[in-house]
Design an enzyme around this catalytic site. Structure first.
Site, PDB file in Angstrom:
ATOM      1  N   CYS A 113      15.507 -27.711  -7.374  1.00  0.00           N
ATOM      2  CA  CYS A 113      14.560 -27.556  -7.157  1.00  0.00           C
ATOM      3  C   CYS A 113      14.122 -27.521  -6.249  1.00  0.00           C
ATOM      4  O   CYS A 113      15.221 -27.547  -5.100  1.00  0.00           O
ATOM      5  CB  CYS A 113      13.392 -28.446  -8.130  1.00  0.00           C
ATOM      6  SG  CYS A 113      11.811 -28.656  -8.450  1.00  0.00           S
ATOM      7  N   THR A 114      12.772 -28.104  -5.662  1.00  0.00           N
ATOM      8  CA  THR A 114      12.163 -27.958  -4.874  1.00  0.00           C
ATOM      9  C   THR A 114      13.199 -29.254  -3.169  1.00  0.00           C
ATOM     10  O   THR A 114      13.063 -29.184  -2.342  1.00  0.00           O
ATOM     11  CB  THR A 114      10.763 -28.674  -4.029  1.00  0.00           C
ATOM     12  OG1 THR A 114      10.737 -29.725  -4.200  1.00  0.00           O
ATOM     13  CG2 THR A 114      10.406 -27.214  -5.074  1.00  0.00           C
TER      14      THR A 114
END
Length: 201
Positions: A113-114
């Site tokens: 993800c981030t």
């Protein structure tokens, strides 16, 4: 055969599934006999007074130890578009520096993800193909990374994955890459998870 150590680094605001998904995949692999030890870790001083880290949806987790010298380091995401989480981690700089140290020492580094923004801040994505959650694609594209719209990206010693559930596919791919397709397939079946997307790279 020597045991592989995998550490998943936690911080306040990390996304629960980004970390716990890969953890469960790796633990299932270990239960099926692969030589893999997985630990939930944090940096020194990154827990509250009770020794806990609070995730983005309120789950409190007690890391097993502080970050060591793993063979594999997994960096979750969470909170890029809000206060805290990955954005605070990037601004603080301590975890990106620690990630870079692990990489320099020879660890394979993977983000979910981030968490890719942390790898970027650590300088690990320069000139590399990389994936992240859609909320951070534009920001990652402004760095030296080559952003690709893929679920899992394998660039050898640095891997990235898109949002949240892609961490499970990332971890299953790592099991397949390091321990064989049969192991990954067995864990996928055990977790009733249908793997999605081809690995890019």
């Amino acid at each position: 055969m020597s045991e592989t150590t995998a550490e998943i680094v936690l911080f306040d605001g990390f996304d629960e599934l980004d970390a716990i998904g890969p953890y469960e995949v790796f633990e299932n692999g270990a239960e099926l006999g692969v030589a893999l030890e997985t630990r939930l870790v944090t940096l020194e001083g990154d827990t509250d007074e009770d020794g806990l880290v609070t995730a983005s949806h309120g789950l409190c987790v007690e890391p097993e130890r502080t970050l060591g010298e793993p063979d594999l380091l997994v960096v979750p995401g969470g909170g890029w578009t809000t206060e805290g989480g990955v954005r605070a981690v990037v601004e603080d700089g301590s975890i990106p520096a620690a990630v870079d140290e692990c990489y320099t020492a020879g660890a394979t580094v993977a983000s979910v993800c981030t968490g890719g923004m942390i790898l970027s801040e650590a300088g690990l994505l320069e000139g590399r193909p990389a994936a992240t959650h859609h909320v951070a694609v534009d920001d990652l594209a402004e760095t030296d990374a080559n952003v690709v719209d893929e679920r899992v990206v394998d660039d050898g010693d640095v891997l990235t994955a898109g949002g949240v559930t892609s961490g499970i596919d990332l971890a299953l791919w790592l099991l397949e890459r390091e321990f064989g397709e049969d192991v990954a397939d067995a864990v996928s079946e055990r977790m009733v998870h249908e793997r999605r997307g081809e690995v890019f790279g």
